[in-house]
Design a protein around this motif. Structure first.
Motif, PDB file in Angstrom:
ATOM      1  N   GLU A 392       0.833  -1.208   0.000  1.00  0.00           N
ATOM      2  CA  GLU A 392       0.000   0.000   0.000  1.00  0.00           C
ATOM      3  C   GLU A 392       0.866   1.256   0.000  1.00  0.00           C
ATOM      4  O   GLU A 392       0.581   2.223  -0.710  1.00  0.00           O
ATOM      5  N   ALA A 393       1.934   1.248   0.784  1.00  0.00           N
ATOM      6  CA  ALA A 393       2.836   2.403   0.802  1.00  0.00           C
ATOM      7  C   ALA A 393       3.444   2.636  -0.575  1.00  0.00           C
ATOM      8  O   ALA A 393       3.532   3.782  -1.049  1.00  0.00           O
ATOM      9  N   ALA A 394       3.856   1.565  -1.241  1.00  0.00           N
ATOM     10  CA  ALA A 394       4.447   1.689  -2.573  1.00  0.00           C
ATOM     11  C   ALA A 394       3.430   2.231  -3.568  1.00  0.00           C
ATOM     12  O   ALA A 394       3.741   3.107  -4.387  1.00  0.00           O
ATOM     13  N   LEU A 395       2.209   1.724  -3.511  1.00  0.00           N
ATOM     14  CA  LEU A 395       1.180   2.144  -4.463  1.00  0.00           C
ATOM     15  C   LEU A 395       0.836   3.609  -4.297  1.00  0.00           C
ATOM     16  O   LEU A 395       0.795   4.371  -5.281  1.00  0.00           O
ATOM     17  N   VAL A 396       0.601   4.042  -3.074  1.00  0.00           N
ATOM     18  CA  VAL A 396       0.209   5.436  -2.841  1.00  0.00           C
ATOM     19  C   VAL A 396       1.372   6.379  -3.150  1.00  0.00           C
ATOM     20  O   VAL A 396       1.174   7.448  -3.743  1.00  0.00           O
ATOM     21  N   ALA A 397       2.583   5.987  -2.784  1.00  0.00           N
ATOM     22  CA  ALA A 397       3.745   6.835  -3.083  1.00  0.00           C
ATOM     23  C   ALA A 397       3.915   7.002  -4.585  1.00  0.00           C
ATOM     24  O   ALA A 397       4.187   8.113  -5.082  1.00  0.00           O
ATOM     25  N   ALA A 398       3.757   5.925  -5.339  1.00  0.00           N
ATOM     26  CA  ALA A 398       3.898   6.012  -6.798  1.00  0.00           C
ATOM     27  C   ALA A 398       2.803   6.869  -7.412  1.00  0.00           C
ATOM     28  O   ALA A 398       3.050   7.652  -8.340  1.00  0.00           O
ATOM     29  N   LYS A 399       1.595   6.745  -6.909  1.00  0.00           N
ATOM     30  CA  LYS A 399       0.484   7.558  -7.415  1.00  0.00           C
ATOM     31  C   LYS A 399       0.721   9.045  -7.166  1.00  0.00           C
ATOM     32  O   LYS A 399       0.222   9.887  -7.914  1.00  0.00           O
ATOM     33  N   ARG A 400       1.496   9.352  -6.147  1.00  0.00           N
ATOM     34  CA  ARG A 400       1.797  10.754  -5.843  1.00  0.00           C
ATOM     35  C   ARG A 400       3.012  11.267  -6.610  1.00  0.00           C
ATOM     36  O   ARG A 400       3.428  12.405  -6.412  1.00  0.00           O
ATOM     37  N   GLY A 401       3.581  10.424  -7.454  1.00  0.00           N
ATOM     38  CA  GLY A 401       4.653  10.880  -8.328  1.00  0.00           C
ATOM     39  C   GLY A 401       6.049  10.507  -7.907  1.00  0.00           C
ATOM     40  O   GLY A 401       7.020  10.846  -8.591  1.00  0.00           O
ATOM     41  N   HIS A 402       6.203   9.795  -6.811  1.00  0.00           N
ATOM     42  CA  HIS A 402       7.532   9.373  -6.384  1.00  0.00           C
ATOM     43  C   HIS A 402       8.027   8.209  -7.249  1.00  0.00           C
ATOM     44  O   HIS A 402       7.229   7.440  -7.804  1.00  0.00           O
ATOM     45  N   LYS A 403       9.325   8.064  -7.342  1.00  0.00           N
ATOM     46  CA  LYS A 403       9.941   6.939  -8.030  1.00  0.00           C
ATOM     47  C   LYS A 403      10.160   5.839  -6.998  1.00  0.00           C
ATOM     48  O   LYS A 403      11.001   5.952  -6.105  1.00  0.00           O
TER      49      LYS A 403
END
Length: 638
Positions: A392-403
Motif C-alpha cells: 500500500e505504501a508503494a502504491l500510494v507513493a507512486a500515485k503521488r509521483g515518487h519513483k
C-alpha cells in the motif's frame, strides 16, 4: 453483461442493475442530520457508477432511532441537508432512494432519549428495562410518521423510498411470530401480522402518490425457530404487490441471527439468491426483485441475473471496498479492490462506533479526509517488504509521483497473506495480492522479488526515503522446542502434524489453524491461557468458526497454562481450578502464541545512521486493516 442493462423500477429508469443498499454508516450528526462526511461517502458510490444508491436506515420518529449517530427524517429541519446530499448524488447519474425505518425493540434509547417501543413484551426476548408495549394510539401515530417522512423524502428530491421490513426492526417485529405475541388486530394470524406492513405502505403511497416508486425490504427468513418463514414472506410479497408496491428487496435475519446479515467468507457467494427466486416466483415476477447477501463481484451478480433469481443485485460491501467497481468494469482496465467479506472495516467499524470503513480501502468512509495531490518534490523511495503495509505504501507513493522501488525477499507479493489465505474459507485473501500485483504495475512501481535488502543495498541505491515494512515473525517459546513442534505457518503449509495435534494459542491464528487441521479429520486439542478463544476475530466470522470446531469435536481447553512439554509431547498443565495434570501425549505441538515485530533491519539501519520510517507489523503487530492504513498514511507523509 445483463448487469449493466437498464431496468425499470416503477416510474424510475435505472442505468444498471447494481444497487448500493442501505447500511448504517454512523456518519450522521448527533441530531440526525446529514454531515459532509456522509455526503462524501454516498457521493463516491454514485460517482462510481451504481444504478441506485439507497441511503441508510433513516428513522421516521425519534423513538425509532437505532444508532448513536443515525440519520433521521422525523422533522422538517432535516430536509435541507438531505436535499443537498441528494442533489450532489444525482449529478453523477445515479438514482437515489432512502430507507425509512423505526427500530422498535432495536431502538437506541440513549440516542433517542425515549422509551423503547416493543410490539410485545416477551420474557427472554424483550431484554430492555426501559420498554413499553406499543398502544393502538401509538400504532396510528407511527404509521402517520412514515407518511410524514415519505413526504419529506419527496420534498428533498429522493427518487424512491424503501420501507425497512427486514432485520428485526419494527415492521418485521409486527410480522414475525417470534416477536409478535399480540392478541389484538395486529397479532396472531398471518393476516393480522401483515397488517402493520400493509398499513405503513398504504399511508406512504397515499401521501406520495401513485407515480412515486416504493420498495419493501424483507427478511425472507429469520433463521430461528418461531420466526418468519419463507411461506410467510411469499404471502406478504403477494399482498404488497396487490397493493401496488414497485419492488421487493430480499435479505434475511434479525438481531438474534445478525450473523446472517453481511455474513463472512465461509458463507457462499450470492447465498440468498434461491430465496429471492422463491419470492420472485411467488409474485410471478410482477415487480423487480433485489437480492442481498455476498454479491461480491460481477460474476456472482451476472449469474444471479441470468438465472432469473433476481432482477437487481445489492452489492453493499463490494462497493464499500471499491465504490468505482461499476465504472472500472465498464470503462477502464483499472484493478478493482475486491471485498473479502472480512467485516473488519464495515460491520466492525459500525459496531465500534467509528463508522463504516474498509480493511482494504483507507479512503472508504474517509473520502476527502486526506490530501492525495502529487508530491511537491518527487523523491526516490525504497520500500522493503511487500506485505500489505509495504504494497500500500508503494502504491500510494507512486500515485503521488515518487519513483518507487519495492524490495521483497520472498518469491511473491503478499508477505504473511500467503499463509493467512490457507485456512478454510480464507482463500479470498488471494484477491488482495491479485489487486496489488496489477495496481503496482499500473502505477509504475519497480518490484524486485527474491532479494533480501540490507544496509549495503540501501547504501548502494541511495534512496531519499526508506520505508521498512519487514513485518513480523512467530513467537516460539523455549519450552516449546521439543521434537515434533512447529509453527502454525508450518502446519498451514502442510507439515505433518499427525492424527492428534496440540495447538498452543487460541487467538485468531491458532483457531484458524485448528479449523484447518480438524477439517482434515484430525482430533485437535486447542489450548489457550485466556477464558475464551478467537477473541481477536471479527464477531460473525468467529461465530461460524466456533460452530465448525464444535461440530468436529475439537477439544478446547481455556484458562489453561502450559507448565512443561516432554520430548514425547506429553504436556503438564495448570487447569482453570489451579490443579496440575498431564494431558497427551500428542502427535505434534503447533505453536500459535503470537507474532513479534521483525526489527532486525531497523536496528542495522539505525546503527549505520540511515534514516527510515516503519509501517505495519514491524512497528506494531496488527491486522490487515491496520497494516494497509499505516502504509497509506506513511506514503502521504513525504
Amino acid at each position: 453483461m445483463k448487469l449493466f442493462s437498464p431496468v425499470q423500477l416503477g416510474s424510475l429508469t435505472l442505468r444498471n442493475r447494481i444497487v448500493f443498499p442501505p447500511m448504517s454508516t454512523k456518519f450522521a450528526a448527533a441530531d440526525g442530520t446529514v454531515t459532509e462526511r456522509m455526503i462524501n461517502y454516498y457521493e463516491a458510490r454514485a460517482m462510481g457508477g451504481a444504478g441506485l444508491v439507497t441511503l441508510e436506515a433513516t428513522y421516521v420518529h425519534p423513538s425509532g432511532n437505532s444508532f448513536s449517530r443515525g440519520l433521521g427524517l422525523s422533522d422538517d429541519r432535516m430536509i435541507p441537508g438531505l436535499k443537498n446530499m441528494v442533489s450532489r448524488l444525482k449529478k453523477h447519474g445515479a438514482k437515489v432512494s432512502i430507507q425509512l425505518q423505526h427500530g422498535g425493540r432495536a431502538a437506541n434509547s440513549a440516542a433517542s432519549g425515549q422509551a423503547v417501543l416493543v410490539v410485545s413484551s416477551i420474557p427472554g426476548v424483550t431484554s430492555y428495562t426501559d420498554t413499553r408495549e406499543i398502544s393502538e394510539e401509538e400504532i396510528a401515530m407511527l404509521i402517520s410518521a412514515w407518511g410524514d417522512a415519505a413526504v419529506r423524502a419527496r420534498e428533498a428530491g429522493l427518487d424512491a423510498i424503501e420501507l425497512h421490513g427486514a432485520h428485526g426492526y419494527l415492521i418485521s417485529q409486527f410480522f414475525s411470530p417470534y416477536t409478535n405475541h399480540r392478541q389484538d388486530a395486529w397479532g396472531g394470524s398471518l393476516e393480522n401480522r401483515m397488517r402493520f406492513a400493509l398499513e405503513v405502505y398504504r399511508e406512504v403511497r397515499r401521501r406520495v402518490g401513485d407515480d412515486f416508486p416504493i420498495t419493501y425490504r424483507m427478511s425472507a427468513v429469520e433463521g430461528l425457530a418461531g420466526g418468519i418463514t419463507l411461506e410467510d414472506s411469499q404471502a406478504l410479497s403477494r399482498a404488497l404487490v396487490a397493493e401496488g408496491i414497485n419492488g421487493l428487496h430480499v435479505s434475511v435475519g434479525l438481531r438474534e441471527t445478525n450473523f446472517m446479515v453481511s455474513p463472512p467468507s465461509c458463507v457462499p457467494r450470492g447465498w440468498n439468491a434461491d430465496l429471492s427466486r422463491s419470492i420472485r416466483e411467488s409474485v410471478n415476477a410482477a415487480v423487480p426483485v433485489i437480492v442481498a447477501g455476498r454479491v461480491t463481484d460481477e460474476d456472482v451478480a451476472e449469474r444471479i441475473l441470468e438465472e432469473e433469481k433476481a432482477d437487481l443485485v445489492a452489492m453493499g460491501r463490494a462497493l464499500i471496498a471499491d465504490p468505482f467497481l461499476p465504472d472500472k468494469l465498464q470503462n477502464s482496465h483499472k484493478p478493482v479492490i475486491r471485498c473479502i467479506s472480512c467485516n473488519e472495516g464495515c460491520v466492525g467499524g459500525s459496531a465500534r462506533g467509528t463508522g463504516v470503513g474498509c480493511a482494504l480501502n483507507p479512503l472508504s468512509g474517509m473520502e476527502k479526509a486526506y490530501n492525495l495531490s502529487p508530491a511537491a518534490a518527487p523523491k526516490k523511495v525504497m520500500i522493503i517488504g511487500a506485505g500489505p503495509a509495504g504494497m500500500e505504501a508503494a502504491l500510494v507513493a507512486a500515485k503521488r509521483g515518487h519513483k518507487v522501488t519495492l524490495v521483497e525477499k520472498g518469491p511473491a507479493l503478499g508477505g504473511l497473506l500467503e499463509s493467512a489465505a490457507l485456512p478454510p474459507y480464507k482463500q479470498d485473501l488471494t484477491r488482495i495480492m491479485n489487486y496489488y500485483e496489477k495496481a503496482l504495475a499500473l502505477a509504475g512501481v519497480h518490484v524486485r522479488l527474491n532479494e533480501e535488502a540490507g544496509v549495503d543495498l540501501v547504501k548502494s541505491e541511495a534512496p531519499d526515503i526508506v520505508v521498512l515494512a519487514t513485518g513480523s515473525q512467530p513467537v516460539f517459546p523455549g519450552f516449546c522446542r521439543v521434537p515434533g513442534a512447529m509453527t502454525a505457518s508450518d502446519a498451514l503449509h502442510g507439515a505433518d502434524t499427525g492424527s492428534n495435534p496440540l495447538v498452543l494459542g487460541g487467538g485468531l491464528i491458532g483457531a484458524e489453524t485448528s479449523d484447518l487441521l480438524s477439517e482434515q479429520g484430525k482430533h485437535v486439542t486447542l489450548l489457550e491461557m485466556q477464558p475464551d478463544i478467537a477473541k481477536d476475530m471479527e464477531g460473525r466470522t468467529r461465530r461460524y468458526l466456533l460452530l465448525r470446531l464444535r461440530e468436529r469435536k475439537t477439544t478446547v481447553l481455556t484458562s489453561t497454562q502450559v507448565l512443561e512439554i516432554t520430548p514425547e509431547r506429553a504436556v503438564r498443565v495448570k487447569d482453570p481450578e489451579g490443579l496440575e495434570r498431564w494431558i497427551g501425549p500428542f502427535s505434534s505441538v503447533v505453536v500459535a502464541v503470537g507474532y513479534r515485530s521483525n526489527r532486525t533491519l531497523a536496528h542495522e539501519l539505525s546503527d549505520a545512521g540511515i534514516p527510515f520510517v516503519t509501517v505495519g507489523d514491524c512497528t506494531r503487530v496488527g491486522k490487515i486493516m491496520t497494516a494497509i492504513e499505516a502504509g497509506f498514511k506513511a506514503a502521504l507523509s513525504f
